[in-house]
Scaffold this motif. Structure first.
Motif, PDB file in Angstrom:
ATOM      1  N   ILE A 258       0.826  -1.206   0.000  1.00  0.00           N
ATOM      2  CA  ILE A 258       0.000   0.000   0.000  1.00  0.00           C
ATOM      3  C   ILE A 258       0.865   1.263   0.000  1.00  0.00           C
ATOM      4  CG2 ILE A 258      -2.018  -1.088   1.049  1.00  0.00           C
ATOM      5  CD1 ILE A 258      -1.177   0.187   3.732  1.00  0.00           C
ATOM      6  N   LYS A 259       2.070   1.139   0.549  1.00  0.00           N
ATOM      7  CA  LYS A 259       2.977   2.281   0.580  1.00  0.00           C
ATOM      8  C   LYS A 259       3.696   2.440  -0.765  1.00  0.00           C
ATOM      9  CE  LYS A 259       3.887   1.564   5.503  1.00  0.00           C
ATOM     10  NZ  LYS A 259       4.897   1.166   6.507  1.00  0.00           N
ATOM     11  N   ASP A 260       4.235   1.333  -1.266  1.00  0.00           N
ATOM     12  CA  ASP A 260       5.051   1.390  -2.475  1.00  0.00           C
ATOM     13  C   ASP A 260       4.227   1.630  -3.737  1.00  0.00           C
ATOM     14  OD1 ASP A 260       7.157   0.821  -0.805  1.00  0.00           O
ATOM     15  OD2 ASP A 260       7.266  -1.305  -1.344  1.00  0.00           O
ATOM     16  N   GLU A 261       3.027   1.033  -3.814  1.00  0.00           N
ATOM     17  CA  GLU A 261       2.234   1.112  -5.039  1.00  0.00           C
ATOM     18  C   GLU A 261       1.143   2.176  -4.992  1.00  0.00           C
ATOM     19  OE1 GLU A 261       0.821  -2.712  -6.288  1.00  0.00           O
ATOM     20  OE2 GLU A 261       2.802  -3.657  -6.075  1.00  0.00           O
ATOM     21  N   LEU A 262       0.607   2.434  -3.799  1.00  0.00           N
ATOM     22  CA  LEU A 262      -0.480   3.405  -3.687  1.00  0.00           C
ATOM     23  C   LEU A 262      -0.029   4.721  -3.066  1.00  0.00           C
ATOM     24  CD1 LEU A 262      -3.398   1.059  -2.492  1.00  0.00           C
ATOM     25  CD2 LEU A 262      -2.818   1.803  -4.825  1.00  0.00           C
ATOM     26  N   GLY A 263       1.211   4.781  -2.610  1.00  0.00           N
ATOM     27  CA  GLY A 263       1.734   6.027  -2.049  1.00  0.00           C
ATOM     28  C   GLY A 263       1.130   6.403  -0.709  1.00  0.00           C
ATOM     29  N   VAL A 264       0.648   5.422   0.040  1.00  0.00           N
ATOM     30  CA  VAL A 264      -0.024   5.691   1.307  1.00  0.00           C
ATOM     31  C   VAL A 264       0.987   5.955   2.422  1.00  0.00           C
ATOM     32  CG1 VAL A 264      -1.408   4.628   3.145  1.00  0.00           C
ATOM     33  CG2 VAL A 264      -2.126   4.422   0.753  1.00  0.00           C
ATOM     34  N   THR A 265       0.744   7.017   3.174  1.00  0.00           N
ATOM     35  CA  THR A 265       1.439   7.257   4.433  1.00  0.00           C
ATOM     36  C   THR A 265       0.399   7.098   5.534  1.00  0.00           C
ATOM     37  OG1 THR A 265       3.002   8.817   3.441  1.00  0.00           O
ATOM     38  CG2 THR A 265       2.724   8.913   5.826  1.00  0.00           C
ATOM     39  N   LEU A 266       0.585   6.117   6.371  1.00  0.00           N
ATOM     40  CA  LEU A 266      -0.424   5.812   7.385  1.00  0.00           C
ATOM     41  C   LEU A 266      -0.633   6.981   8.343  1.00  0.00           C
ATOM     42  CD1 LEU A 266       0.640   2.156   8.264  1.00  0.00           C
ATOM     43  CD2 LEU A 266      -1.366   2.847   6.929  1.00  0.00           C
ATOM     44  N   LYS A 267      -1.885   7.282   8.629  1.00  0.00           N
ATOM     45  CA  LYS A 267      -2.204   8.292   9.629  1.00  0.00           C
ATOM     46  C   LYS A 267      -1.955   7.745  11.036  1.00  0.00           C
ATOM     47  CE  LYS A 267      -5.806  10.465   6.810  1.00  0.00           C
ATOM     48  NZ  LYS A 267      -7.256  10.824   6.723  1.00  0.00           N
ATOM     49  N   HIS A 268      -2.126   6.437  11.174  1.00  0.00           N
ATOM     50  CA  HIS A 268      -1.985   5.785  12.480  1.00  0.00           C
ATOM     51  C   HIS A 268      -1.064   4.585  12.327  1.00  0.00           C
ATOM     52  CE1 HIS A 268      -5.306   8.289  13.856  1.00  0.00           C
ATOM     53  NE2 HIS A 268      -5.984   7.907  12.794  1.00  0.00           N
ATOM     54  N   PRO A 269       0.258   4.815  12.246  1.00  0.00           N
ATOM     55  CA  PRO A 269       1.191   3.719  11.982  1.00  0.00           C
ATOM     56  C   PRO A 269       1.364   2.746  13.141  1.00  0.00           C
ATOM     57  CG  PRO A 269       2.378   5.763  12.338  1.00  0.00           C
ATOM     58  CD  PRO A 269       0.935   6.123  12.273  1.00  0.00           C
ATOM     59  N   THR A 270       0.998   3.161  14.360  1.00  0.00           N
ATOM     60  CA  THR A 270       1.089   2.273  15.517  1.00  0.00           C
ATOM     61  C   THR A 270      -0.200   2.372  16.332  1.00  0.00           C
ATOM     62  OG1 THR A 270       1.980   3.869  17.114  1.00  0.00           O
ATOM     63  CG2 THR A 270       3.566   2.778  15.641  1.00  0.00           C
ATOM     64  N   TYR A 271      -0.496   1.316  17.072  1.00  0.00           N
ATOM     65  CA  TYR A 271      -1.713   1.359  17.887  1.00  0.00           C
ATOM     66  C   TYR A 271      -1.589   2.397  18.994  1.00  0.00           C
ATOM     67  CZ  TYR A 271       0.451  -1.364  21.712  1.00  0.00           C
ATOM     68  OH  TYR A 271       1.254  -1.789  22.757  1.00  0.00           O
ATOM     69  N   LYS A 272      -0.366   2.631  19.496  1.00  0.00           N
ATOM     70  CA  LYS A 272      -0.196   3.622  20.561  1.00  0.00           C
ATOM     71  C   LYS A 272      -0.505   5.022  20.054  1.00  0.00           C
ATOM     72  CE  LYS A 272       3.179   1.047  23.314  1.00  0.00           C
ATOM     73  NZ  LYS A 272       4.560   0.995  23.870  1.00  0.00           N
ATOM     74  N   ALA A 273       0.024   5.362  18.867  1.00  0.00           N
ATOM     75  CA  ALA A 273      -0.266   6.679  18.292  1.00  0.00           C
ATOM     76  C   ALA A 273      -1.756   6.819  18.004  1.00  0.00           C
ATOM     77  CB  ALA A 273       0.558   6.868  17.017  1.00  0.00           C
ATOM     78  N   ALA A 274      -2.369   5.750  17.511  1.00  0.00           N
ATOM     79  CA  ALA A 274      -3.790   5.797  17.175  1.00  0.00           C
ATOM     80  C   ALA A 274      -4.642   6.011  18.421  1.00  0.00           C
ATOM     81  CB  ALA A 274      -4.198   4.508  16.472  1.00  0.00           C
ATOM     82  N   LEU A 275      -4.352   5.277  19.487  1.00  0.00           N
ATOM     83  CA  LEU A 275      -5.148   5.413  20.698  1.00  0.00           C
ATOM     84  C   LEU A 275      -4.983   6.798  21.318  1.00  0.00           C
ATOM     85  CD1 LEU A 275      -4.629   1.897  22.354  1.00  0.00           C
ATOM     86  CD2 LEU A 275      -6.617   2.726  21.080  1.00  0.00           C
ATOM     87  N   ARG A 276      -3.780   7.335  21.267  1.00  0.00           N
ATOM     88  CA  ARG A 276      -3.583   8.704  21.781  1.00  0.00           C
ATOM     89  C   ARG A 276      -4.391   9.699  20.958  1.00  0.00           C
ATOM     90  NH1 ARG A 276       1.941   7.015  22.072  1.00  0.00           N
ATOM     91  NH2 ARG A 276       2.403   8.227  20.182  1.00  0.00           N
ATOM     92  N   ALA A 277      -4.370   9.543  19.649  1.00  0.00           N
ATOM     93  CA  ALA A 277      -5.106  10.459  18.777  1.00  0.00           C
ATOM     94  C   ALA A 277      -6.622  10.332  18.997  1.00  0.00           C
ATOM     95  CB  ALA A 277      -4.767  10.178  17.309  1.00  0.00           C
ATOM     96  N   MET A 278      -7.117   9.110  19.156  1.00  0.00           N
ATOM     97  CA  MET A 278      -8.530   8.906  19.397  1.00  0.00           C
ATOM     98  C   MET A 278      -8.974   9.553  20.697  1.00  0.00           C
ATOM     99  SD  MET A 278      -8.696   4.919  18.138  1.00  0.00           S
ATOM    100  CE  MET A 278     -10.278   4.552  18.929  1.00  0.00           C
ATOM    101  N   LEU A 279      -8.170   9.431  21.740  1.00  0.00           N
ATOM    102  CA  LEU A 279      -8.516  10.014  23.037  1.00  0.00           C
ATOM    103  C   LEU A 279      -8.471  11.532  22.965  1.00  0.00           C
ATOM    104  CD1 LEU A 279      -9.369   9.030  25.795  1.00  0.00           C
ATOM    105  CD2 LEU A 279      -6.978   9.094  26.498  1.00  0.00           C
ATOM    106  N   ALA A 280      -7.469  12.070  22.266  1.00  0.00           N
ATOM    107  CA  ALA A 280      -7.377  13.527  22.112  1.00  0.00           C
ATOM    108  C   ALA A 280      -8.587  14.062  21.355  1.00  0.00           C
ATOM    109  CB  ALA A 280      -6.086  13.890  21.380  1.00  0.00           C
ATOM    110  N   ALA A 281      -9.036  13.333  20.329  1.00  0.00           N
ATOM    111  CA  ALA A 281     -10.201  13.770  19.561  1.00  0.00           C
ATOM    112  C   ALA A 281     -11.463  13.742  20.429  1.00  0.00           C
ATOM    113  CB  ALA A 281     -10.386  12.866  18.336  1.00  0.00           C
ATOM    114  N   GLU A 282     -11.581  12.744  21.279  1.00  0.00           N
ATOM    115  CA  GLU A 282     -12.733  12.659  22.179  1.00  0.00           C
ATOM    116  C   GLU A 282     -12.782  13.859  23.124  1.00  0.00           C
ATOM    117  OE1 GLU A 282     -12.892   9.171  24.530  1.00  0.00           O
ATOM    118  OE2 GLU A 282     -12.983   7.778  22.837  1.00  0.00           O
ATOM    119  N   ARG A 283     -11.625  14.290  23.536  1.00  0.00           N
ATOM    120  CA  ARG A 283     -11.543  15.352  24.540  1.00  0.00           C
ATOM    121  C   ARG A 283     -11.531  16.737  23.918  1.00  0.00           C
ATOM    122  NH1 ARG A 283      -7.144  12.121  28.406  1.00  0.00           N
ATOM    123  NH2 ARG A 283      -8.686  10.708  29.335  1.00  0.00           N
ATOM    124  N   GLY A 284     -11.695  16.750  22.579  1.00  0.00           N
ATOM    125  CA  GLY A 284     -11.855  18.025  21.900  1.00  0.00           C
ATOM    126  C   GLY A 284     -10.594  18.719  21.511  1.00  0.00           C
TER     127      GLY A 284
END
Length: 284
Positions: A258-284
């Motif tokens: 997905i990176k090499d052929e579609l040029g995707v840069t993951l928004k959430h490359p790790t579960y730790k980063a994703a969970l932090r981002a989800m909690l921050a979004a919940e808290r506004g």
């Protein structure tokens, strides 16, 4: 012709893509068996359509097709009922996406798999997916792309939701490891494929950080300021047959394509980063 997506089985992952495309001016039609979902769909800019429906009429003017409907014991239910209609629509479709699962690879005892790894599913659900992938890919002239999704999570679905409901378990099974995919990354992979169609291609959709499930629960609990649930051996854990079946597979999934052929840069490359981002979004 206006870009129009028909999403069959417009669920958790498909809705994220639908919201994004609708915001870009696409016409998006989503099917559901639940009329109570209609108001939610319309609020997201999506035209609701009750399933089952007259698929030939629904495909009128459609340029892109996405199906999330799971196979059953007899194969893919969409193709079983509507294969001739889809075959006749093939010349008009620019892109077709089939959402599958990394469960098709089976158990690798924590080892790595990629899209070229053999499909040797250990579960009935995985075997059905392999057959359904093949059914879609064999339709002549249909621009099908297969997306093998790892464990799906996002707002309202994942470790935070389980912890808050009091149903999270820290299940311990030796050498157990899963890959995961946040719905925002699933949506951006699908959008990238739409922009760069390559019919017949198969893509793994997951993050860069496969991890044991108990570690994810522990980290989520710490973020919420909660005590992690006690460790429970797999053999003693209370789980539904569906949940237990996920533990029959242990593997790490590669996502280079997905990176090499579609040029995707993951928004959430790790579960730790994703969970932090989800909690921050919940808290506004």
């Amino acid at each position: 012709m206006k870009n129009t997506l028909l999403s069959l089985g417009h669920g958790f992952s498909a809705r994220e893509l639908g919201r994004q495309l609708a915001a870009q001016g696409w016409r998006v039609i989503g099917t559901t068996r639940k009329p109570e979902k209609f108001t939610e769909f319309r609020a997201e800019g999506v035209e609701p359509l009750l399933w089952p429906c007259d698929l030939e009429a629904a495909l009128e003017g459609v340029t892109h097709l996405l199906t999330s409907i799971a196979p059953d014991a007899e194969g893919d239910p969409v193709l079983r009922r509507h294969r001739a209609v889809i075959e006749s629509a093939a010349p008009r479709l620019q892109w077709v996406g089939y959402l599958s699962t990394t469960g098709v690879y089976g158990d690798h005892d924590g080892g790595w798999v990629d899209e070229d790894s053999p499909t040797e599913p250990a579960t009935l659900r995985g075997r059905r997916r392999v057959l359904a992938e093949g059914e879609w890919l064999e339709i002549p002239g249909l621009p099908v792309h297969v997306f093998r999704l790892a464990g799906i999570y996002g707002p309202g679905r994942g470790p935070f939701a389980k912890l808050r409901k009091g149903v999270a378990q820290r299940v311990i099974k030796k050498n157990q490891v899963f890959s995961r995919a946040h719905i925002e990354d699933i949506a951006q992979v699908l959008a990238a494929s739409i922009a760069r169609p390559d019919p017949g291609r198969i893509y793994n959709v997951c993050d860069d950080d496969p991890a044991p499930p108990q570690e994810v629960i522990e980290y989520a609990a710490r973020l919420l300021g909660m005590e992690p649930p006690p460790a429970v051996p797999f053999e003693e854990a209370e789980m539904s047959p569906m949940a237990r079946s996920f533990y029959s597979d242990s593997k790490r999934v590669r996502n280079d394509r997905i990176k090499d052929e579609l040029g995707v840069t993951l928004k959430h490359p790790t579960y730790k980063a994703a969970l932090r981002a989800m909690l921050a979004a919940e808290r506004g």
